[in-house]
Design a protein around this motif. Structure first.
Motif, PDB file in Angstrom:
ATOM      1  N   PRO A   1       8.609  30.912  29.900  1.00 51.27           N
ATOM      2  CA  PRO A   1       9.895  31.494  29.522  1.00 51.27           C
ATOM      3  C   PRO A   1       9.750  32.878  28.901  1.00 51.27           C
ATOM      4  CG  PRO A   1       9.288  29.699  28.044  1.00 51.27           C
ATOM      5  CD  PRO A   1       8.308  29.690  29.164  1.00 51.27           C
TER       6      PRO A   1
ATOM      7  N   SER B   1      18.831  27.193  16.819  1.00 51.66           N
ATOM      8  CA  SER B   1      17.517  27.809  16.697  1.00 51.66           C
ATOM      9  C   SER B   1      16.495  26.702  16.544  1.00 51.66           C
ATOM     10  CB  SER B   1      17.458  28.703  15.452  1.00 51.66           C
ATOM     11  OG  SER B   1      18.012  29.951  15.716  1.00 51.66           O
ATOM     12  N   LYS B   2      15.574  26.666  17.464  1.00 48.55           N
ATOM     13  CA  LYS B   2      14.592  25.576  17.390  1.00 48.55           C
ATOM     14  C   LYS B   2      13.185  26.103  17.217  1.00 48.55           C
ATOM     15  CE  LYS B   2      17.145  22.161  20.055  1.00 48.55           C
ATOM     16  NZ  LYS B   2      17.077  21.194  21.155  1.00 48.55           N
ATOM     17  N   ALA B   3      12.386  25.358  16.442  1.00 49.34           N
ATOM     18  CA  ALA B   3      10.963  25.660  16.300  1.00 49.34           C
ATOM     19  C   ALA B   3      10.269  25.263  17.600  1.00 49.34           C
ATOM     20  CB  ALA B   3      10.390  24.886  15.121  1.00 49.34           C
ATOM     21  N   PRO B   4       8.992  25.675  17.808  1.00 47.31           N
ATOM     22  CA  PRO B   4       8.257  25.186  18.973  1.00 47.31           C
ATOM     23  C   PRO B   4       8.229  23.659  18.971  1.00 47.31           C
ATOM     24  CG  PRO B   4       6.961  26.814  17.764  1.00 47.31           C
ATOM     25  CD  PRO B   4       8.190  26.576  16.981  1.00 47.31           C
ATOM     26  N   TRP B   5       8.095  23.053  20.160  1.00 47.00           N
ATOM     27  CA  TRP B   5       8.314  21.609  20.255  1.00 47.00           C
ATOM     28  C   TRP B   5       7.438  20.780  19.326  1.00 47.00           C
ATOM     29  CZ3 TRP B   5       4.153  18.698  21.821  1.00 47.00           C
ATOM     30  CH2 TRP B   5       3.148  19.355  22.538  1.00 47.00           C
ATOM     31  N   TYR B   6       6.175  21.240  19.087  1.00 48.00           N
ATOM     32  CA  TYR B   6       5.297  20.401  18.249  1.00 48.00           C
ATOM     33  C   TYR B   6       5.702  20.447  16.783  1.00 48.00           C
ATOM     34  CZ  TYR B   6       3.397  24.997  19.024  1.00 48.00           C
ATOM     35  OH  TYR B   6       3.286  26.349  19.217  1.00 48.00           O
ATOM     36  N   PHE B   7       6.619  21.355  16.408  1.00 46.67           N
ATOM     37  CA  PHE B   7       7.142  21.353  15.041  1.00 46.67           C
ATOM     38  C   PHE B   7       8.551  20.770  14.972  1.00 46.67           C
ATOM     39  CE2 PHE B   7       4.255  25.127  13.850  1.00 46.67           C
ATOM     40  CZ  PHE B   7       3.265  24.258  13.427  1.00 46.67           C
TER      41      PHE B   7
ATOM     42  N   LEU C   1       9.161  17.952  12.535  1.00 46.35           N
ATOM     43  CA  LEU C   1       9.378  18.432  11.175  1.00 46.35           C
ATOM     44  C   LEU C   1      10.809  18.933  11.002  1.00 46.35           C
ATOM     45  CD1 LEU C   1       6.448  20.588   9.819  1.00 46.35           C
ATOM     46  CD2 LEU C   1       7.552  18.620   8.792  1.00 46.35           C
ATOM     47  N   GLN C   2      11.265  19.706  11.986  1.00 48.52           N
ATOM     48  CA  GLN C   2      12.614  20.254  11.891  1.00 48.52           C
ATOM     49  C   GLN C   2      13.639  19.120  11.857  1.00 48.52           C
ATOM     50  OE1 GLN C   2      13.465  23.206  14.867  1.00 48.52           O
ATOM     51  NE2 GLN C   2      15.400  23.779  13.937  1.00 48.52           N
TER      52      GLN C   2
ATOM     53  N   VAL D   1       6.450   9.870  15.610  1.00 48.35           N
ATOM     54  CA  VAL D   1       6.259  11.297  15.878  1.00 48.35           C
ATOM     55  C   VAL D   1       6.851  11.667  17.244  1.00 48.35           C
ATOM     56  CG1 VAL D   1       4.560  13.099  16.318  1.00 48.35           C
ATOM     57  CG2 VAL D   1       4.244  11.537  14.408  1.00 48.35           C
TER      58      VAL D   1
ATOM     59  N   PRO E   1      15.512  27.605  25.397  1.00 47.14           N
ATOM     60  CA  PRO E   1      15.711  28.735  26.294  1.00 47.14           C
ATOM     61  C   PRO E   1      17.109  28.817  26.877  1.00 47.14           C
ATOM     62  CG  PRO E   1      13.664  27.639  26.805  1.00 47.14           C
ATOM     63  CD  PRO E   1      14.340  26.824  25.748  1.00 47.14           C
TER      64      PRO E   1
END
Ligand code: HEM
Lengths: 179, 243
Positions: free
Chosen positions: A67, A81-87, A90-91, A145, A171
């Protein structure tokens, strides 16, 4: 729990017995799993196969474009607004619990707990059948997780509000702003 | 005729000498040659000379540790290529990404590979951890290597995260804004930590440079050193294979 404890005692005895015999020479060639073989070429060959397979996989997926949205614009906040998927796990927690707990206490706790796992797990056995509690706890951790990440990736839309409509990542969803 | 044959002979012996200078051994026809091969060849030298058959069953490790390392190498190589074309400043970064995608030979392909391999590495490292847990391989005497592994997992995540900012598009600055906002909540240290990461109060030029430096030098260096120790310990602790 009682059976687990009994298993554990049995495992301790068995492993102590194993340690006593561990130095016994086993130079006999028997084609069994325990036989010591020279790593070259068999082992090296397996690694080679694995890396070729991974290379082929990477070449195929590399035809999918990574992307790239519009240029960064500090004035326009995409929504959500999103953090990268592995975080996103946490979000997700942050959206449910007080920030001090979800953003700091919880991750710190998990990291420290992970490093301490070998010292907290007093059971010497490595057989799955003798470590049911550990395996169930770990599976639970994995499921939580993965679920949190999936929720974050697919089911959080505008304003990070629950959305059943498979909101695909950030995206595509920039809240109507030019991105 | 004789001249031609002599020339071929000569060419053959030059080639044999070249190959022989790199590989100081013949084909592994006997165990003895194979063992000597392992001692004299670097690639093989970082492997044990002898292994138990049960250790190298693919169903045991699923190759996940090795694949994580392989992806790390792929990322290093593709990353170097990207570095030739990328300038970490808010003025240039985005345009450089577009050039990579549309102008540079193989630029788009290499960029895609770098991106997907990074995602893949997060997954393989995670699954490797699961494998180690489920086989109980963290138990004595491998407690320390499990700890190093945990730090490697964090470094893998941080590498991915720092790389996320570099394209300087809407996706990256907002993902990083959200990510670094999480740090804010730590008592007392929180706001300072965030300031330290961003080099300011908001994601900007200083942030891009910091993330770039950590992404291409700091974290890979620390990660590589830890991997070396990790592999060393796998050898010295003895591999756990076979339940
Ligand atoms: C960049 C990340 C990592 C790399 C490149 C890596 C690489 C490796 C490799 C090549 C092995 C040999 C056996 C195998 O392939 O399974 C190994 C073993 C091991 N790894 Fe990792 N690893 C990484 C992360 C981790 C993590 C996150 C953990 C756990 C938290 C971990 C814990 C261990 C342990 C305890 C062993 C010994 C296993 C045994 O003897 O069965 N590693 N690692």
């Amino acid at each position: 729990m009682a059976t687990e404890a009994r298993d554990r005692i049995a495992a301790r005895d068995r492993i102590a017995a194993q340690r006593r015999t561990v130095d016994a020479p086993s130079s006999v060639r028997d084609d069994s799993d325990d036989e010591m073989i020279v790593s070259f070429p068999e082992f090296i060959f397996k690694e080679f196969i694995a890396s070729v397979a991974m290379t082929v996989f990477l070449i195929i997926v590399s035809f999918i474009p990574a992307p790239l949205l519009g240029q960064a614009n500090p004035g326009v906040t995409p929504n959500p607004s999103k953090a990268p998927w592995y975080f996103l796990g946490l979000q997700e927690l942050l959206s449910r619990f007080p920030p001090l707990m979800a953003g700091v206490a919880f991750p710190t706790f998990v990291i420290v707990l992970m490093i301490l796992v070998p010292f907290l797990d007093r059971n010497p056995s490595r057989r799955p059948s003798e470590r049911k509690v550990a395996i169930i706890l770990f599976a639970l951790y994995m499921v939580i997780v993965v679920a949190l990440v999936l929720i974050g990736v697919f089911f959080r839309g505008h304003e990070f509000i629950w959305n059943w409509g498979w909101v695909l990542g950030s995206p595509q969803s920039c809240g109507g702003a030019a991105c | 005729m004789r001249v031609i044959r002599a020339a071929i002979d000569e060419a053959y012996s030059v080639m044999a000498q070249m190959v022989g200078s790199v590989f100081r051994h013949g084909l592994p026809l006997t165990d003895k040659i194979a063992a000597r091969t392992a001692l004299t060849n670097f690639v093989l030298h970082i492997h044990p000379v002898r292994v138990r058959r049960s250790w190298i069953r693919m169903s045991y490790t699923l190759c996940l540790g090795g694949l994580s390392f392989f992806l790390f190498i792929v990322l290093t190589v593709t990353g170097l290529y990207l570095m030739f074309y990328y300038v970490p400043s808010t003025q240039h970064a985005y345009q450089d990404m577009r050039d990579l995608q549309f102008v540079v030979t193989f630029g788009g392909f290499i960029r895609n590979m770098h991106r997907w391999a990074a995602h893949a590495m997060v997954i393989t490292v995670w699954l490797h951890m699961a494998r180690v847990f489920l086989t109980g391989a963290y138990k004595k005497p491998r407690e320390f290597n499990w700890g190093i592994g945990t730090v490697l997992l964090l470094i893998t995540l941080l590498l991915s995260f720092t790389g996320y900012l570099l394209p300087w598009d809407q996706l990256s600055i907002w993902a990083v804004t959200v990510g670094t906002n999480m740090a804010k909540y730590a008592p007392i240290a929180g706001p300072y930590t965030r300031y330290l990461m961003l080099g300011g109060r908001a994601v900007g030029d200083a942030t891009l440079l910091r993330f770039y430096v950590m992404h291409v030098v700091g974290l890979p260096l620390i990660g590589f050193l830890l991997m070396v120790i990790h592999f060393w310990r796998v050898r010295k602790d003895g591999f756990s294979g076979g339940l």
